[in-house]
Scaffold this motif. Sequence first.
Motif, PDB file in Angstrom:
ATOM      1  N   GLU A 188       0.835  -1.214   0.000  1.00 38.85           N
ATOM      2  CA  GLU A 188       0.000   0.000   0.000  1.00 38.85           C
ATOM      3  C   GLU A 188       0.861   1.252   0.000  1.00 38.85           C
ATOM      4  O   GLU A 188       0.599   2.201  -0.740  1.00 38.85           O
ATOM      5  CB  GLU A 188      -0.918   0.008   1.227  1.00 38.85           C
ATOM      6  CG  GLU A 188      -2.030  -1.003   1.183  1.00 38.85           C
ATOM      7  CD  GLU A 188      -2.742  -1.155   2.530  1.00 38.85           C
ATOM      8  OE1 GLU A 188      -2.446  -0.380   3.476  1.00 38.85           O
ATOM      9  OE2 GLU A 188      -3.583  -2.061   2.632  1.00 38.85           O
ATOM     10  N   GLN A 189       1.885   1.259   0.824  1.00 39.12           N
ATOM     11  CA  GLN A 189       2.743   2.445   0.935  1.00 39.12           C
ATOM     12  C   GLN A 189       3.497   2.726  -0.355  1.00 39.12           C
ATOM     13  O   GLN A 189       3.778   3.883  -0.667  1.00 39.12           O
ATOM     14  CB  GLN A 189       3.733   2.272   2.090  1.00 39.12           C
ATOM     15  CG  GLN A 189       3.069   2.311   3.441  1.00 39.12           C
ATOM     16  CD  GLN A 189       4.043   1.983   4.557  1.00 39.12           C
ATOM     17  OE1 GLN A 189       4.864   1.074   4.457  1.00 39.12           O
ATOM     18  NE2 GLN A 189       3.950   2.732   5.639  1.00 39.12           N
ATOM     19  N   LEU A 190       3.831   1.686  -1.089  1.00 37.22           N
ATOM     20  CA  LEU A 190       4.595   1.854  -2.326  1.00 37.22           C
ATOM     21  C   LEU A 190       3.714   1.828  -3.577  1.00 37.22           C
ATOM     22  O   LEU A 190       4.225   1.896  -4.693  1.00 37.22           O
ATOM     23  CB  LEU A 190       5.685   0.775  -2.419  1.00 37.22           C
ATOM     24  CG  LEU A 190       6.797   0.895  -1.375  1.00 37.22           C
ATOM     25  CD1 LEU A 190       7.683  -0.336  -1.401  1.00 37.22           C
ATOM     26  CD2 LEU A 190       7.622   2.160  -1.591  1.00 37.22           C
ATOM     27  N   ASN A 191       2.411   1.726  -3.365  1.00 36.76           N
ATOM     28  CA  ASN A 191       1.462   1.716  -4.480  1.00 36.76           C
ATOM     29  C   ASN A 191       1.754   0.610  -5.485  1.00 36.76           C
ATOM     30  O   ASN A 191       1.787   0.836  -6.702  1.00 36.76           O
ATOM     31  CB  ASN A 191       1.417   3.075  -5.181  1.00 36.76           C
ATOM     32  CG  ASN A 191       0.898   4.146  -4.267  1.00 36.76           C
ATOM     33  OD1 ASN A 191      -0.195   4.016  -3.725  1.00 36.76           O
ATOM     34  ND2 ASN A 191       1.689   5.186  -4.063  1.00 36.76           N
ATOM     35  N   VAL A 192       1.971  -0.604  -4.954  1.00 38.50           N
ATOM     36  CA  VAL A 192       2.197  -1.774  -5.796  1.00 38.50           C
ATOM     37  C   VAL A 192       1.285  -2.896  -5.318  1.00 38.50           C
ATOM     38  O   VAL A 192       0.687  -2.815  -4.244  1.00 38.50           O
ATOM     39  CB  VAL A 192       3.673  -2.246  -5.743  1.00 38.50           C
ATOM     40  CG1 VAL A 192       4.606  -1.169  -6.275  1.00 38.50           C
ATOM     41  CG2 VAL A 192       4.081  -2.663  -4.341  1.00 38.50           C
ATOM     42  N   GLN A 193       1.197  -3.938  -6.110  1.00 36.29           N
ATOM     43  CA  GLN A 193       0.425  -5.115  -5.730  1.00 36.29           C
ATOM     44  C   GLN A 193       1.249  -5.966  -4.754  1.00 36.29           C
ATOM     45  O   GLN A 193       2.481  -5.984  -4.819  1.00 36.29           O
ATOM     46  CB  GLN A 193       0.066  -5.946  -6.969  1.00 36.29           C
ATOM     47  CG  GLN A 193      -0.822  -5.220  -7.959  1.00 36.29           C
ATOM     48  CD  GLN A 193      -2.191  -4.892  -7.383  1.00 36.29           C
ATOM     49  OE1 GLN A 193      -2.813  -5.728  -6.746  1.00 36.29           O
ATOM     50  NE2 GLN A 193      -2.645  -3.667  -7.593  1.00 36.29           N
ATOM     51  N   ALA A 194       0.559  -6.685  -3.885  1.00 36.77           N
ATOM     52  CA  ALA A 194       1.230  -7.514  -2.885  1.00 36.77           C
ATOM     53  C   ALA A 194       2.210  -8.524  -3.504  1.00 36.77           C
ATOM     54  O   ALA A 194       3.312  -8.707  -2.955  1.00 36.77           O
ATOM     55  CB  ALA A 194       0.203  -8.213  -2.005  1.00 36.77           C
ATOM     56  N   PRO A 195       1.883  -9.189  -4.628  1.00 30.19           N
ATOM     57  CA  PRO A 195       2.863 -10.127  -5.202  1.00 30.19           C
ATOM     58  C   PRO A 195       4.180  -9.448  -5.606  1.00 30.19           C
ATOM     59  O   PRO A 195       5.257 -10.022  -5.453  1.00 30.19           O
ATOM     60  CB  PRO A 195       2.144 -10.701  -6.426  1.00 30.19           C
ATOM     61  CG  PRO A 195       0.692 -10.583  -6.092  1.00 30.19           C
ATOM     62  CD  PRO A 195       0.583  -9.287  -5.323  1.00 30.19           C
ATOM     63  N   SER A 196       4.091  -8.227  -6.093  1.00 30.74           N
ATOM     64  CA  SER A 196       5.294  -7.472  -6.442  1.00 30.74           C
ATOM     65  C   SER A 196       6.108  -7.169  -5.181  1.00 30.74           C
ATOM     66  O   SER A 196       7.335  -7.305  -5.174  1.00 30.74           O
ATOM     67  CB  SER A 196       4.921  -6.172  -7.158  1.00 30.74           C
ATOM     68  OG  SER A 196       6.068  -5.411  -7.443  1.00 30.74           O
ATOM     69  N   ALA A 197       5.427  -6.753  -4.133  1.00 34.69           N
ATOM     70  CA  ALA A 197       6.102  -6.480  -2.863  1.00 34.69           C
ATOM     71  C   ALA A 197       6.762  -7.750  -2.341  1.00 34.69           C
ATOM     72  O   ALA A 197       7.910  -7.719  -1.874  1.00 34.69           O
ATOM     73  CB  ALA A 197       5.120  -5.914  -1.847  1.00 34.69           C
ATOM     74  N   THR A 198       6.066  -8.858  -2.441  1.00 31.34           N
ATOM     75  CA  THR A 198       6.613 -10.136  -1.975  1.00 31.34           C
ATOM     76  C   THR A 198       7.889 -10.488  -2.722  1.00 31.34           C
ATOM     77  O   THR A 198       8.895 -10.867  -2.112  1.00 31.34           O
ATOM     78  CB  THR A 198       5.569 -11.268  -2.141  1.00 31.34           C
ATOM     79  OG1 THR A 198       4.418 -10.950  -1.349  1.00 31.34           O
ATOM     80  CG2 THR A 198       6.133 -12.607  -1.699  1.00 31.34           C
ATOM     81  N   ARG A 199       7.888 -10.355  -4.034  1.00 26.42           N
ATOM     82  CA  ARG A 199       9.079 -10.668  -4.841  1.00 26.42           C
ATOM     83  C   ARG A 199      10.272  -9.811  -4.409  1.00 26.42           C
ATOM     84  O   ARG A 199      11.390 -10.318  -4.266  1.00 26.42           O
ATOM     85  CB  ARG A 199       8.802 -10.464  -6.327  1.00 26.42           C
ATOM     86  CG  ARG A 199       8.076 -11.621  -6.989  1.00 26.42           C
ATOM     87  CD  ARG A 199       8.056 -11.483  -8.511  1.00 26.42           C
ATOM     88  NE  ARG A 199       7.430 -10.251  -8.979  1.00 26.42           N
ATOM     89  CZ  ARG A 199       6.121 -10.083  -9.125  1.00 26.42           C
ATOM     90  NH1 ARG A 199       5.283 -11.060  -8.830  1.00 26.42           N
ATOM     91  NH2 ARG A 199       5.639  -8.941  -9.563  1.00 26.42           N
ATOM     92  N   ASN A 200      10.024  -8.523  -4.221  1.00 29.53           N
ATOM     93  CA  ASN A 200      11.128  -7.637  -3.843  1.00 29.53           C
ATOM     94  C   ASN A 200      11.617  -7.916  -2.429  1.00 29.53           C
ATOM     95  O   ASN A 200      12.821  -7.868  -2.163  1.00 29.53           O
ATOM     96  CB  ASN A 200      10.715  -6.179  -4.014  1.00 29.53           C
ATOM     97  CG  ASN A 200      10.828  -5.743  -5.455  1.00 29.53           C
ATOM     98  OD1 ASN A 200      11.926  -5.508  -5.952  1.00 29.53           O
ATOM     99  ND2 ASN A 200       9.705  -5.674  -6.148  1.00 29.53           N
ATOM    100  N   VAL A 201      10.706  -8.221  -1.527  1.00 26.23           N
ATOM    101  CA  VAL A 201      11.114  -8.547  -0.154  1.00 26.23           C
ATOM    102  C   VAL A 201      11.904  -9.853  -0.143  1.00 26.23           C
ATOM    103  O   VAL A 201      12.887  -9.982   0.594  1.00 26.23           O
ATOM    104  CB  VAL A 201       9.883  -8.602   0.783  1.00 26.23           C
ATOM    105  CG1 VAL A 201      10.243  -9.224   2.120  1.00 26.23           C
ATOM    106  CG2 VAL A 201       9.322  -7.194   0.979  1.00 26.23           C
ATOM    107  N   GLN A 202      11.527 -10.805  -0.979  1.00 21.81           N
ATOM    108  CA  GLN A 202      12.282 -12.054  -1.075  1.00 21.81           C
ATOM    109  C   GLN A 202      13.702 -11.790  -1.567  1.00 21.81           C
ATOM    110  O   GLN A 202      14.659 -12.417  -1.097  1.00 21.81           O
ATOM    111  CB  GLN A 202      11.559 -13.042  -1.989  1.00 21.81           C
ATOM    112  CG  GLN A 202      10.312 -13.620  -1.355  1.00 21.81           C
ATOM    113  CD  GLN A 202       9.441 -14.412  -2.325  1.00 21.81           C
ATOM    114  OE1 GLN A 202       9.538 -14.251  -3.552  1.00 21.81           O
ATOM    115  NE2 GLN A 202       8.579 -15.257  -1.777  1.00 21.81           N
TER     116      GLN A 202
END
Length: 162
Positions: free
Chosen positions: A52-66
Motif C-alpha cells: 500500500e505504501q509503495l502503491n504496488v500489488q502484494a505479489p510485487s512487494a513479496t518478490r522484492n522482499v524475497q
Amino acid sequence: MKNKDREFYTFRGYQMLKQNKRLLTPSTEDYLEMIYRNFQNEGYVRIQRLAEQLNVQAPSATRNVQKLAKAGLVDYEKYGIIKLTQKGMEIGRFLLERHMLIESFLKKLGVADTLLRDTEMIEHQISTDTLEKIRLLNQFLEDNPDVLDRFKKFKDGQAKGN
C-alpha cells in the motif's frame, strides 16, 4: 543540539551502499527505505502495508522482499512480518538519509510541485561525491541563512522578469 545532516553520510555508509549496489536496484532500494521507515515506528512491517505504501500489488512487494531477504537485508516469512537485519538497518538508514538530504536541498531551491518525484529520480542516480557536496551546501545554507534569503529574493526576482 546535533544537526541531523551531520549524523549521516559517513564513508562507511557510502561503502555499504556501493558494496550492495549490484544487488540493490532502484526498486529494491525503495523497498528497503520504506521498510526502514516502518521499522523506525513499528519495528516491522507486513507485506500488505508495504505494498500500500509503495502503491504496488502484494505479489510485487513479496518478490522484492524475497530479494532483500536473499541478500540478508531483511528477515521474512511467508504471510509473516518483515524485519530488518543489522545490515538492512544500516543500509536502510543510509537510504532514508540520502532521500532526506536530497529532498532538503530541493526544498531550498524552491522545488514544491515535483518534490517527491524529483527526489526519487535523483536519489538513485547520484554519485556519493555529489551527494557529499550537496550535504556540505545544505549545511552551509543552514549555517548562513542570509545567503539562502538572498537566493530566494533573486529567484523571485527572476520569476517576475526582473
